[in-house]
Write a protein that holds these residues in place. Structure first.
Motif, PDB file in Angstrom:
ATOM      1  N   UNK A 372       0.840  -1.202   0.000  1.00 15.48           N
ATOM      2  CA  UNK A 372       0.000   0.000   0.000  1.00 15.48           C
ATOM      3  C   UNK A 372       0.873   1.249   0.000  1.00 15.48           C
ATOM      4  N   UNK A 373       1.925   1.238   0.792  1.00 11.19           N
ATOM      5  CA  UNK A 373       2.853   2.379   0.848  1.00 11.19           C
ATOM      6  C   UNK A 373       3.459   2.639  -0.523  1.00 11.19           C
ATOM      7  N   UNK A 374       3.848   1.580  -1.206  1.00 14.81           N
ATOM      8  CA  UNK A 374       4.432   1.711  -2.543  1.00 14.81           C
ATOM      9  C   UNK A 374       3.424   2.321  -3.519  1.00 14.81           C
ATOM     10  N   UNK A 375       2.178   1.831  -3.494  1.00 11.30           N
ATOM     11  CA  UNK A 375       1.126   2.338  -4.400  1.00 11.30           C
ATOM     12  C   UNK A 375       0.781   3.782  -4.065  1.00 11.30           C
ATOM     13  N   UNK A 376       0.642   4.075  -2.776  1.00 12.71           N
ATOM     14  CA  UNK A 376       0.287   5.434  -2.342  1.00 12.71           C
ATOM     15  C   UNK A 376       1.377   6.418  -2.747  1.00 12.71           C
ATOM     16  N   UNK A 377       2.622   6.078  -2.466  1.00 15.54           N
ATOM     17  CA  UNK A 377       3.730   6.983  -2.789  1.00 15.54           C
ATOM     18  C   UNK A 377       3.852   7.203  -4.297  1.00 15.54           C
ATOM     19  N   UNK A 378       3.674   6.145  -5.081  1.00 18.16           N
ATOM     20  CA  UNK A 378       3.792   6.284  -6.534  1.00 18.16           C
ATOM     21  C   UNK A 378       2.682   7.187  -7.084  1.00 18.16           C
ATOM     22  N   UNK A 379       1.467   7.007  -6.565  1.00 20.67           N
ATOM     23  CA  UNK A 379       0.352   7.831  -7.038  1.00 20.67           C
ATOM     24  C   UNK A 379       0.559   9.297  -6.677  1.00 20.67           C
ATOM     25  N   UNK A 380       0.870   9.560  -5.424  1.00 16.39           N
ATOM     26  CA  UNK A 380       1.069  10.954  -4.996  1.00 16.39           C
ATOM     27  C   UNK A 380       2.222  11.578  -5.782  1.00 16.39           C
ATOM     28  N   UNK A 381       3.322  10.838  -5.924  1.00  7.94           N
ATOM     29  CA  UNK A 381       4.485  11.347  -6.673  1.00  7.94           C
ATOM     30  C   UNK A 381       4.112  11.674  -8.112  1.00  7.94           C
ATOM     31  N   UNK A 382       3.246  10.845  -8.706  1.00  4.31           N
ATOM     32  CA  UNK A 382       2.878  11.041 -10.113  1.00  4.31           C
ATOM     33  C   UNK A 382       2.186  12.374 -10.346  1.00  4.31           C
ATOM     34  N   UNK A 383       1.621  12.958  -9.295  1.00  5.27           N
ATOM     35  CA  UNK A 383       0.897  14.224  -9.417  1.00  5.27           C
ATOM     36  C   UNK A 383       1.716  15.423  -8.932  1.00  5.27           C
ATOM     37  N   UNK A 384       2.977  15.184  -8.583  1.00  8.06           N
ATOM     38  CA  UNK A 384       3.788  16.248  -7.982  1.00  8.06           C
ATOM     39  C   UNK A 384       4.661  16.974  -9.002  1.00  8.06           C
ATOM     40  N   UNK A 385       5.324  18.001  -8.523  1.00  2.41           N
ATOM     41  CA  UNK A 385       6.211  18.801  -9.359  1.00  2.41           C
ATOM     42  C   UNK A 385       7.483  18.016  -9.693  1.00  2.41           C
ATOM     43  N   UNK A 386       8.170  18.494 -10.729  1.00  2.00           N
ATOM     44  CA  UNK A 386       9.420  17.866 -11.140  1.00  2.00           C
ATOM     45  C   UNK A 386      10.494  18.047 -10.076  1.00  2.00           C
ATOM     46  N   UNK A 387      11.452  17.122 -10.080  1.00  4.33           N
ATOM     47  CA  UNK A 387      12.666  17.332  -9.298  1.00  4.33           C
ATOM     48  C   UNK A 387      13.617  18.163 -10.156  1.00  4.33           C
ATOM     49  N   UNK A 388      14.399  19.045  -9.519  1.00  6.47           N
ATOM     50  CA  UNK A 388      15.316  19.889 -10.288  1.00  6.47           C
ATOM     51  C   UNK A 388      16.741  19.680  -9.783  1.00  6.47           C
ATOM     52  N   UNK A 389      17.649  19.514 -10.734  1.00  9.87           N
ATOM     53  CA  UNK A 389      19.055  19.281 -10.418  1.00  9.87           C
ATOM     54  C   UNK A 389      19.920  20.337 -11.114  1.00  9.87           C
ATOM     55  N   UNK A 390      21.068  20.628 -10.523  1.00  3.08           N
ATOM     56  CA  UNK A 390      22.071  21.454 -11.185  1.00  3.08           C
ATOM     57  C   UNK A 390      23.209  20.525 -11.598  1.00  3.08           C
ATOM     58  N   UNK A 391      23.345  20.342 -12.906  1.00  2.00           N
ATOM     59  CA  UNK A 391      24.332  19.411 -13.444  1.00  2.00           C
ATOM     60  C   UNK A 391      25.589  20.144 -13.884  1.00  2.00           C
ATOM     61  N   UNK A 392      26.726  19.553 -13.578  1.00  2.00           N
ATOM     62  CA  UNK A 392      28.012  20.075 -14.029  1.00  2.00           C
ATOM     63  C   UNK A 392      28.766  18.970 -14.750  1.00  2.00           C
ATOM     64  N   UNK A 393      29.251  19.272 -15.969  1.00  2.00           N
ATOM     65  CA  UNK A 393      30.046  18.316 -16.739  1.00  2.00           C
ATOM     66  C   UNK A 393      31.398  18.947 -17.015  1.00  2.00           C
ATOM     67  N   UNK A 394      32.470  18.202 -16.744  1.00  2.00           N
ATOM     68  CA  UNK A 394      33.828  18.735 -16.869  1.00  2.00           C
ATOM     69  C   UNK A 394      34.661  17.832 -17.762  1.00  2.00           C
ATOM     70  N   UNK A 395      35.404  18.433 -18.691  1.00  2.00           N
ATOM     71  CA  UNK A 395      36.395  17.719 -19.501  1.00  2.00           C
ATOM     72  C   UNK A 395      37.770  18.070 -18.965  1.00  2.00           C
ATOM     73  N   UNK A 396      38.599  17.046 -18.762  1.00  2.00           N
ATOM     74  CA  UNK A 396      39.965  17.242 -18.275  1.00  2.00           C
ATOM     75  C   UNK A 396      40.907  16.529 -19.238  1.00  2.00           C
ATOM     76  N   UNK A 397      41.870  17.253 -19.792  1.00  2.00           N
ATOM     77  CA  UNK A 397      42.805  16.671 -20.748  1.00  2.00           C
ATOM     78  C   UNK A 397      44.137  16.410 -20.070  1.00  2.00           C
ATOM     79  N   UNK A 398      44.698  15.228 -20.361  1.00  2.00           N
ATOM     80  CA  UNK A 398      46.028  14.872 -19.863  1.00  2.00           C
ATOM     81  C   UNK A 398      46.765  14.166 -20.994  1.00  2.00           C
ATOM     82  N   UNK A 399      47.610  14.913 -21.718  1.00  2.00           N
ATOM     83  CA  UNK A 399      48.313  14.319 -22.859  1.00  2.00           C
ATOM     84  C   UNK A 399      47.323  13.805 -23.888  1.00  2.00           C
ATOM     85  N   UNK A 400      47.444  12.524 -24.277  1.00  2.00           N
ATOM     86  CA  UNK A 400      46.529  11.968 -25.285  1.00  2.00           C
ATOM     87  C   UNK A 400      45.175  11.537 -24.706  1.00  2.00           C
ATOM     88  N   UNK A 401      44.972  11.753 -23.405  1.00  2.00           N
ATOM     89  CA  UNK A 401      43.745  11.280 -22.766  1.00  2.00           C
ATOM     90  C   UNK A 401      42.763  12.394 -22.461  1.00  2.00           C
TER      91      UNK A 401
END
Length: 755
Positions: A372-401
């Motif tokens: 019941x907890x699983x069903x209740x949480x999934x239903x309530x979550x389905x009607x909620x706002x989006x989760x928001x993340x701040x993503x950072x992607x970094x490229x690091x060069x070392x010689x040929x790598x």
């Protein structure tokens, strides 16, 4: 004039419905199906347009008599089995039984068992949907034709008593084909590199080599890995790109049958059968303290993600009041069901979102509460706002790598506040980095790896595969999976399906001789054809005629041409006693290697399969060689063996001539009051070992852990158990209400109280 009569499927529903209808209606239960095809003959007249020969199901005569008696005194009869194809068939058969009462008969259905839903259904009765019933009847006859005509061939060719199923056999083929893919898989070596780096400010972070010498990373040997390591070592690690952006993640839709079974398997470890059994109880109604009998969820067999407007409104009110307006999206959420979904029912959701898991935690058994907890949480979550993340992607060069690192920070949890973090959602912080910045290399790690074969199916992934390929329907997934295990065609090892030798043999023979039946596409097409019968687009008799036009000749050819493996399936293993080939045989206790020279040579062995499928005889373990006494039947030595499902037992070394066996005793008397039995080792069909009274079924006492003949010093339990935990092995009390425990080898008075 008598009362109006409502006939439902389940006795549990009777109690729930009577609670809010009171004495205004009589309510009875059919207890599932009341009529079916006969069990000991085909029961289908193929010459008369496949006319079925229905009869009262054995053991249901009392139920039928009670329904007839209730109908005779009713003024109107309302048939209210479950709102699906099987429910419509039950309604049709019950109508045939009660029609002699001569009173009006109507069909009603409801998606949830509430006063409003039932009263609404009563005010809008309809006729039985003949097309939907005919669709179920066509499915039943198809399954009967396949099962009753193919199974006897398997009895003759493979093993007596086994069976084939139209849909289950295709599911078995998926499991078998996956095993063959694993055997044929050739691992490929590859190496990966990870650099542990530090900037001017913490934290340290890890970057993974993504490209080498300007190309996608493909380092396939130790020599190439050493060369790459040498080329990178000593080079400066410089930040060459930093990308930052906000990412939004939307909630998943509310559950349908397949996704509920998958999530319950992944999150709770429940089998599909256990999930559906628990969901059925939540749907039908349970005693909830002073509230009496209450139904908690909507109907659990559905493939639609649609939810009622009033349920959506109730979710909005709950979310904004309990969590705040920020947790509700700007627009209400609507989810699109997959193509071909039957939209008659809503998604699986709580009937009343204000009945939270916390409200029922102490009122429900643990397994029902967790679901019941699983069903209740999934239903309530389905009607909620989006989760928001701040993503950072970094490229690091070392010689040929070129190394890459990713970091993310949760800005706003949104629906994750209720449904919980999922894989990949956890925070991964990076320090402040700027393009052109040089980093400090703390460690460069290289690791040899090999590509992995495709994974075996779990219950969750098999259900997903069945759904994606259109095999079966929501109401059949649990039965399909249970049948594979019950027929000993597959077993679960560490929650993954492994086909048995019998299952693989049956699948291969059926795939060779019944190409259409075992074809995934054909089976999916048949499901669509049955849906077409329900929609009135296809005639059910014509569907069966088209099927048997190909099936009957195929059947006759298979009976003649199918290879006979009943005497044994050949292997490359030689008998060490006589030198003849050993063959795989299928006995009552499972498959084993037996000498092809039987009965002159009676050598037998257990065996395993190598990763490539080769048969490897299993050497007898020391515990099997050591005698534990003489057989009371033939006098030969008794040894300890292990069953296919994991429990140990005592067996005669004279097997198969002497079939004497007995369970392995723990020596601990059964603690149940008045029982003189002893606890013995057993295992479930799913491979979990437990310890139960040998007086079963008269006594049903059982514990999961090895019992110890010692009373608990803190409660009235007559035994303790030895339990493996994350803290090591402990001696504990089996009573859930008692917290007594001590370390193995500890003093008997080292119990601990409440934590």
């Amino acid at each position: 004039m008598g009362k109006d009569l409502i006939i439902v499927e389940s006795p549990a529903k009777v109690k729930t419905i009577k609670k809010f209808l009171g004495n205004a209606y009589a309510v009875e239960a059919s207890v599932g199906h009341v009529r079916d095809l006969p069990s000991k003959k085909l029961g289908v007249d193929e010459k008369d347009d496949f006319a079925p020969q229905y009869q009262i199901i054995p053991g249901k005569q009392k139920v039928v008599s009670k329904l007839k008696e209730a109908a005779a005194s009713a003024s109107t009869i309302y048939l209210a089995p479950d709102p699906d194809r099987e429910g419509e068939a039950i309604a049709w058969h019950v109508a045939q039984i009660v029609q002699e009462a001569g009173v009006p008969v109507h069909r009603i259905q409801f998606n949830e068992i509430t006063a409003k839903a039932v009263r609404e259904a009563l005010s809008h009765p309809r006729d039985i949907n003949e097309k939907l019933f005919l669709s179920q009847q066509a499915r039943r006859i198809l399954d009967r034709l396949v099962g009753y005509k193919v199974s006897p061939i398997l009895w003759q060719k493979v093993k007596s008593g086994i069976s084939a199923g139209r849909v289950q056999s295709v599911a078995l083929r998926l499991v078998v084909d996956r095993e063959k893919e694993r055997r044929a898989f050739v691992p490929v070596e590859y190496w990966n590199f990870k650099a542990r780096l530090a900037a001017d400010s913490p934290p340290e972070f890890e970057a993974e080599l993504a490209k080498y010498q300007g190309k996608k990373l493909e380092i396939g040997s130790a020599e190439a890995a050493a060369a790459a390591e040498a080329a990178i070592t000593g080079q400066p690690f410089v930040v060459t790109a930093v990308t930052e952006k906000e990412r939004k993640k939307s909630p998943p839709p509310p559950f349908i049958t397949s996704t509920l079974q998958q999530a319950a398997n992944q999150r709770l470890g429940y089998s599909a059968k256990r999930t559906m059994g628990a969901a059925q109880k939540l749907y039908e109604g349970l005693e909830l303290g002073d509230s009496g009998t209450v139904a908690l969820i909507t109907y659990m067999r559905t493939d639609s993600t649609r939810i009622a407007d009033e349920a959506r409104d109730a979710a909005r009110e709950y979310i904004t009041e309990a969590l705040g307006p920020d947790y509700y999206p700007e627009k209400a959420r609507h989810f699109r069901s997959k193509a071909g979904a039957q939209d008659a029912h809503e998604a699986i959701r709580p009937i009343d979102v204000r009945i939270t898991p916390a409200d029922v935690k102490t009122l429900l058994p643990k397994d029902l509460f967790s679901l019941y907890k699983l069903i209740w949480e999934r239903f309530v979550a389905s009607q909620m706002a989006e989760a928001r993340f701040w993503d950072t992607a970094v490229d690091v060069t070392a010689g040929p790598g070129l190394f890459k690192a990713k970091g993310q920070r949760l800005i706003f949890p949104g629906y994750l506040k209720v449904y919980g973090q999922e894989a990949g959602d956890e925070a991964k912080s990076l320090p402040k980095l700027d393009k052109g910045q040089e980093l400090t290399l703390l460690e460069l790690k290289k690791e040899q790896k090999f590509t992995q074969p495709p994974p075996r199916y779990t219950e969750a992934s098999l259900v997903r595969e069945l759904e994606e390929k259109g095999i079966g329907r929501p109401s059949t997934y649990a039965a399909i999976i249970s049948t594979l295990i019950d027929r000993d065609y597959a077993r679960l090892e560490e929650k993954h399906f492994v086909p048995s030798e019998l299952g693989e043999t049956v699948s291969d023979l059926l795939a060779e001789h019944f190409v259409k039946i075992m074809d995934v596409g054909f089976t999916a097409g048949m499901e669509e054809a049955l849906d077409a019968v329900a929609d009135g687009r296809t005639d059910w008799v014509n569907l069966l005629k088209d099927f048997t036009e190909d099936f009957n000749p195929t059947l006759a050819k298979a009976a003649k041409d199918m290879a006979k493996v009943k005497a044994g399936k050949e292997t490359d293993v030689k008998c060490e006693l006589c030198g003849k080939p050993m063959v795989i045989r299928f006995g009552k206790a499972g498959e084993f290697l037996g000498c092809s020279g039987y009965p002159d040579c009676k050598n037998t062995k257990e065996f395993d399969r190598a990763p490539d499928g080769a048969v490897i005889p299993r050497e007898r373990k020391a515990e099997e060689v050591a005698s534990v006494g003489a057989c009371p039947t033939c006098g030969k030595d008794l040894v300890v063996k292990k069953s296919r499902t994991g429990s140990r037992f005592i067996a005669c070394t004279g097997w198969p001539d002497c079939k004497y066996t007995k369970p392995l005793s723990t020596g601990v008397p059964c603690p149940k009051e008045g029982c003189s039995g002893t606890l013995v080792e057993k295992s479930s069909k799913r491979g979990k070992v437990f310890y139960a009274c040998d007086a079963y079924p008269q006594c049903d006492f059982a514990v999961w852990d090895w019992p110890i003949n010692e009373p608990c010093p803190q409660c009235d339990s007559k035994i303790l158990v030895r339990k493996k935990t994350r803290d090591g092995e402990l001696i504990t009390c089996p009573s859930k209400s008692c917290r007594y425990k001590r370390a193995v080898g500890g003093k008997k008075d080292e119990g601990e109280g409440e934590e």
